[in-house]
Scaffold this active site. Structure first.
Site: not given
Ligand code: PAF
Length: 286
Positions: A35, A37, A61, A149, A178, A186-187
């Site tokens: 939710s 996103h 990353q 977010g 959220v 939320l994650s």
């Molecule tokens: O926050 C995220 O989901 C990621 O770090 C992002 C900004 C899409 C970059 O890969």
């Protein structure tokens, strides 16, 4: 909603929208949408005529030993959620499409200072990976605005800085975190928690609130306050990575005179690393 996998298709679809005079919003994600996103995409559709989202789990990353391989990939469910939220175009590239010459020689974007400390300290190279992929995505989509977010507070600061420093004509908008009814932010990583851990996890947000309330009541001995609340996290079974009070704009350690503060936390629950933050502006009207 159209899904495209190549930069060429992406550019063609965005160019069409642009030639129709549409304002373009962009929501970059790594998928496994929840939710939080959906709120970003909904905000995007209120602010622009054409909403582009991306789903790309960016290897650049993730550090060695992090959860790149087990990061959930749920494209079909993500497409459904994006469609419902008002997204017009989804860019879901492969790693080869994003890094056709491999990652070793890839030009990198690094944002010093803001990337150091907090998550940058425990995840070396993480923000360079984020700044690099976000820069690439911005160059591919060329949106008028992009939405992120506020849960990833340091990431948002890094992205604001890179857009400013590299003169990218893109408005960056932060959207409030959220939360579940019990306060847990939320994650996508919450899905890694077992039932017992999920029941414990809201202590993270309670800790942020306890610190915030103490500051509002006049507490300015930040080290003592943090020390006490760290113990609360540990007593609940978490392993804090950091718990800090910083100046909200510069992210430097806060002083007792600062008025615009952010309290940031990262803590492990089992092998799952949870992050959260609470922005506290003491000058904001109540
Ligand atoms: O926050 C995220 O989901 C990621 O770090 C992002 C900004 C899409 C970059 O890969």
């Amino acid at each position: 909603m159209n899904t495209v996998k190549t930069v060429r298709e992406l550019r063609a679809a965005v160019a069409r929208a642009r030639s129709e005079g549409k304002r373009i919003a962009f929501v970059p994600t790594m998928g496994n949408l929840h939710s939080g996103h959906v709120a970003l995409v909904t905000k995007a559709s209120q602010r622009a005529d054409f909403v582009v989202a991306s789903v790309f789990v960016n290897p650049l990353q993730f550090g060695a030993g992090e959860d790149l391989d087990k990061y959930p990939r749920t494209l079909a469910a993500d497409q459904e959620k994006l469609l419902q939220a008002g997204c017009h175009l989804l860019f879901a590239p492969t790693v080869e499409e994003m890094y056709p010459d491999g990652m070793a020689g890839q030009t990198r974007v690094s944002v010093p200072q803001l990337s150091e400390g907090l998550c940058g300290a425990s995840r070396p190279g993480h923000f360079e990976g984020v700044a690099t992929v976000v820069s690439k995505l911005f160059n591919m989509v060329q949106p008028d605005l992009a939405i992120f977010g506020e849960k990833d507070f340091q990431q948002l600061a890094v992205i604001r800085a890179l857009v400013h420093d590299l003169n990218m004509p893109i408005q960056i908008i932060g959207e409030p975190t959220v939360r579940a009814a019990d306060g847990l932010a939320l994650s996508s990583r919450n899905g890694f928690l077992n039932e017992e851990q999920r029941a414990v996890a809201p202590v993270v947000y309670r800790t942020l609130n306890a610190i915030s309330e103490a500051i509002k009541l006049g507490e300015r001995d930040f080290p003592a306050l943090i020390g006490m609340q760290r113990q609360q996290l540990e007593a609940a079974g978490l392993r804090p990575d950091y718990l800090e009070i910083r100046h909200a704009l510069s992210l430097r350690p806060a002083t007792a005179q600062d008025r615009d503060l952010v309290i940031l936390v990262a803590a492990f629950l089992g092998t799952t690393r949870l992050i959260d933050n609470l922005h506290l502006n003491l000058d904001a009207p109540i």
